[in-house]
Design an enzyme around this catalytic site. Structure first.
Site, short mmCIF file in Angstrom:
data_model
loop_
_atom_site.label_atom_id
_atom_site.label_comp_id
_atom_site.label_asym_id
_atom_site.label_seq_id
_atom_site.Cartn_x
_atom_site.Cartn_y
_atom_site.Cartn_z
N ASP A 7 0.82 -1.21 0.00
CA ASP A 7 0.00 0.00 0.00
C ASP A 7 0.85 1.26 0.00
O ASP A 7 0.34 2.34 -0.28
CB ASP A 7 -0.95 0.02 1.19
CG ASP A 7 -2.15 -0.89 1.00
OD1 ASP A 7 -2.38 -1.35 -0.14
OD2 ASP A 7 -2.85 -1.15 1.99
N ARG A 38 -2.29 -0.65 -10.56
CA ARG A 38 -1.49 0.38 -9.92
C ARG A 38 -0.05 0.43 -10.43
O ARG A 38 0.54 1.51 -10.45
CB ARG A 38 -1.51 0.21 -8.40
CG ARG A 38 -2.86 0.61 -7.81
CD ARG A 38 -2.90 0.46 -6.32
NE ARG A 38 -4.12 1.06 -5.78
CZ ARG A 38 -4.56 0.86 -4.55
NH1 ARG A 38 -3.87 0.09 -3.72
NH2 ARG A 38 -5.67 1.43 -4.15
N ARG A 80 -5.39 6.18 -3.65
CA ARG A 80 -3.94 6.13 -3.41
C ARG A 80 -3.15 6.84 -4.51
O ARG A 80 -2.10 7.42 -4.24
CB ARG A 80 -3.47 4.69 -3.24
CG ARG A 80 -4.00 4.06 -1.97
CD ARG A 80 -3.31 2.75 -1.65
NE ARG A 80 -4.00 2.05 -0.60
CZ ARG A 80 -3.94 2.34 0.69
NH1 ARG A 80 -3.20 3.34 1.10
NH2 ARG A 80 -4.61 1.64 1.58
#
Length: 118
Positions: A7, A38, A80
């Protein structure tokens, strides 16, 4: 190897251009299946800002960059992405975050808090 702290990989990737040598992030291939791919998204947006980056199946290599070019960073509606890439904007003018409200998922007043660091 960021397998156990994946993360934070996006955050490391966005401060890596300020390092004095290349930063290799690995062990995160599985984050391709999060809110967005991501790994690919980070690489695409770093490149949009003029940062040298190589995408790997399991991560990426980010190269030092003395001057980020102004651009609108796509968030892919991923909180994020918005939070991580906003850090570059603390050092360089002209970095805009597309769809900043996507941070409401985890940190609704993130940008208010970020402004206190300026």
């Amino acid at each position: 190897d960021m397998r156990d702290i994946s993360d934070t990989a996006q955050t490391l990737a966005t401060i890596a251009p300020f390092a004095s040598s290349p930063t290799i992030i690995r062990g995160i291939g599985f984050i391709r299946a999060k809110e967005t791919d991501r790994v690919h998204a980070v690489c695409a947006e770093l490149a949009r800002l003029g940062v040298g980056v190589e995408e790997h199946e399991d991560g990426m290599t980010i190269y030092p960059c003395a001057d980020v070019q102004p651009a609108t960073v796509q968030t892919y509606n991923d909180h994020r992405m918005a939070m991580a890439f906003s850090l570059i904007g603390l050092r360089f003018d002209g970095v805009t975050i597309e769809n900043p409200t996507c941070v409401s998922k985890t940190f609704p007043n993130y940008f208010e808090v970020l402004d206190t660091l300026r």
